[in-house]
Write a protein that holds these residues in place. Sequence first.
Motif, PDB file in Angstrom:
ATOM      1  N   MET A   1       0.846  -1.199   0.000  1.00 36.19           N
ATOM      2  CA  MET A   1       0.000   0.000   0.000  1.00 36.19           C
ATOM      3  C   MET A   1       0.884   1.253   0.000  1.00 36.19           C
ATOM      4  O   MET A   1       1.891   1.313   0.716  1.00 36.19           O
ATOM      5  N   ILE A   2       0.497   2.239  -0.774  1.00 39.05           N
ATOM      6  CA  ILE A   2       1.295   3.445  -0.965  1.00 39.05           C
ATOM      7  C   ILE A   2       0.432   4.667  -0.700  1.00 39.05           C
ATOM      8  O   ILE A   2      -0.743   4.711  -1.076  1.00 39.05           O
ATOM      9  N   THR A   3       1.022   5.677  -0.068  1.00 39.69           N
ATOM     10  CA  THR A   3       0.373   6.975   0.126  1.00 39.69           C
ATOM     11  C   THR A   3       1.006   7.993  -0.815  1.00 39.69           C
ATOM     12  O   THR A   3       2.231   8.149  -0.835  1.00 39.69           O
ATOM     13  N   GLY A   4       0.180   8.677  -1.587  1.00 37.41           N
ATOM     14  CA  GLY A   4       0.672   9.745  -2.446  1.00 37.41           C
ATOM     15  C   GLY A   4       0.670  11.059  -1.689  1.00 37.41           C
ATOM     16  O   GLY A   4      -0.305  11.374  -0.995  1.00 37.41           O
ATOM     17  N   VAL A   5       1.757  11.812  -1.780  1.00 41.37           N
ATOM     18  CA  VAL A   5       1.873  13.096  -1.095  1.00 41.37           C
ATOM     19  C   VAL A   5       2.240  14.178  -2.105  1.00 41.37           C
ATOM     20  O   VAL A   5       3.187  14.016  -2.885  1.00 41.37           O
ATOM     21  N   VAL A   6       1.487  15.279  -2.086  1.00 44.35           N
ATOM     22  CA  VAL A   6       1.729  16.399  -3.004  1.00 44.35           C
ATOM     23  C   VAL A   6       1.675  17.692  -2.207  1.00 44.35           C
ATOM     24  O   VAL A   6       0.768  17.884  -1.388  1.00 44.35           O
ATOM     25  N   ILE A   7       2.657  18.586  -2.420  1.00 42.52           N
ATOM     26  CA  ILE A   7       2.569  19.918  -1.823  1.00 42.52           C
ATOM     27  C   ILE A   7       2.025  20.872  -2.877  1.00 42.52           C
ATOM     28  O   ILE A   7       2.337  20.755  -4.064  1.00 42.52           O
ATOM     29  N   THR A   8       1.184  21.815  -2.447  1.00 36.46           N
ATOM     30  CA  THR A   8       0.512  22.689  -3.400  1.00 36.46           C
ATOM     31  C   THR A   8       0.471  24.140  -2.943  1.00 36.46           C
ATOM     32  O   THR A   8       0.457  24.447  -1.751  1.00 36.46           O
ATOM     33  N   LEU A   9       0.413  25.028  -3.920  1.00 39.97           N
ATOM     34  CA  LEU A   9       0.076  26.436  -3.740  1.00 39.97           C
ATOM     35  C   LEU A   9      -0.537  26.913  -5.048  1.00 39.97           C
ATOM     36  O   LEU A   9       0.152  27.009  -6.064  1.00 39.97           O
ATOM     37  N   ASN A  10      -1.835  27.119  -5.035  1.00 38.84           N
ATOM     38  CA  ASN A  10      -2.558  27.605  -6.219  1.00 38.84           C
ATOM     39  C   ASN A  10      -2.286  26.727  -7.451  1.00 38.84           C
ATOM     40  O   ASN A  10      -1.793  27.198  -8.475  1.00 38.84           O
ATOM     41  N   GLU A  11      -2.617  25.454  -7.332  1.00 40.17           N
ATOM     42  CA  GLU A  11      -2.380  24.484  -8.401  1.00 40.17           C
ATOM     43  C   GLU A  11      -3.694  23.959  -8.993  1.00 40.17           C
ATOM     44  O   GLU A  11      -3.787  22.797  -9.375  1.00 40.17           O
ATOM     45  N   SER A  12      -4.701  24.811  -9.079  1.00 42.81           N
ATOM     46  CA  SER A  12      -6.001  24.358  -9.568  1.00 42.81           C
ATOM     47  C   SER A  12      -5.929  23.834 -11.006  1.00 42.81           C
ATOM     48  O   SER A  12      -6.735  22.990 -11.408  1.00 42.81           O
ATOM     49  N   LYS A  13      -4.967  24.310 -11.789  1.00 46.42           N
ATOM     50  CA  LYS A  13      -4.830  23.846 -13.172  1.00 46.42           C
ATOM     51  C   LYS A  13      -4.244  22.440 -13.245  1.00 46.42           C
ATOM     52  O   LYS A  13      -4.437  21.735 -14.243  1.00 46.42           O
ATOM     53  N   ASN A  14      -3.517  22.056 -12.222  1.00 50.02           N
ATOM     54  CA  ASN A  14      -2.755  20.808 -12.278  1.00 50.02           C
ATOM     55  C   ASN A  14      -3.242  19.704 -11.352  1.00 50.02           C
ATOM     56  O   ASN A  14      -3.011  18.521 -11.614  1.00 50.02           O
TER      57      ASN A  14
END
Length: 260
Positions: free
Chosen positions: A1-14
């Motif tokens: 099992m894997i957890t995906g981690v993403v950091i964001t700042l105003n990434e509504s397009k992506n």
Amino acid sequence: MITGVVITLNESKNIKDCIESLQQVCSEIIIVDSESTDGTVKIAESLGAKVIHQPYLGDGIQKNVGLDYASNDWILSLDADERLTQEAIIAIQALNLETTKHDAFALRRRNYIGSRWIKQCGWYPDFCIRLYNKNKTRFAAVKQHAAVQASNPDRLDADIIHYSFEDIGQLFAKPGRNFSGRAAKIMYEKGKRANSLSPFIHGINAFIRKYFFQKGFLGGVDGMTVALSSGLNSYLKYAKLLEFQRDPKVLEKADFKKVW
């Protein structure tokens, strides 16, 4: 099992495409958001991701925030403008993460300007460790250009896609707006100092490295463009560092607590 981690700042397009990519191999998705003002958080939550609100702490530090909320030992870290290829999905699904001797896995990264895959200037294969065991390793706790500090990584024969810049204009705008200023602040805080020749020397060296040693000349206009951008970024970084040293008024106005 894997957890995906993403950091964001105003990434509504992506963020939608990024999350849907991760969902091919991850049982949960954690978004560490640094005060987005667009629809990033709403989109992420609508896709079932867990959103953690955290003012930006710097690249590696921010990417490690999500580990405390992950229910799985294995973490797959992508930036919002990155996607797994089908080959990467197959390669990850084929891994036996319970028995592997490796603490991390690296994938090749395809960097794009617009829809153009840049293969020169050190932009490919650009191996990056993105899948790792949080109990054994993590990103270095640095504010810029952080990498996973694995002791026994392996390489997967697969790519991830990185939509680095939407166009050439963005490529040249970012060094002046974000990258160089952030780097100059970090260098100044570490006690590094520049002299009047530093911007020129570092700018020329960066261009030569990209264009000649990393064969940017084989990439035509795009190779020249990337090399020029690298030289400009390096020039501005040291010019801004020198400005902090020479101009008390600029130094006084600089917010060293905010690196984003």
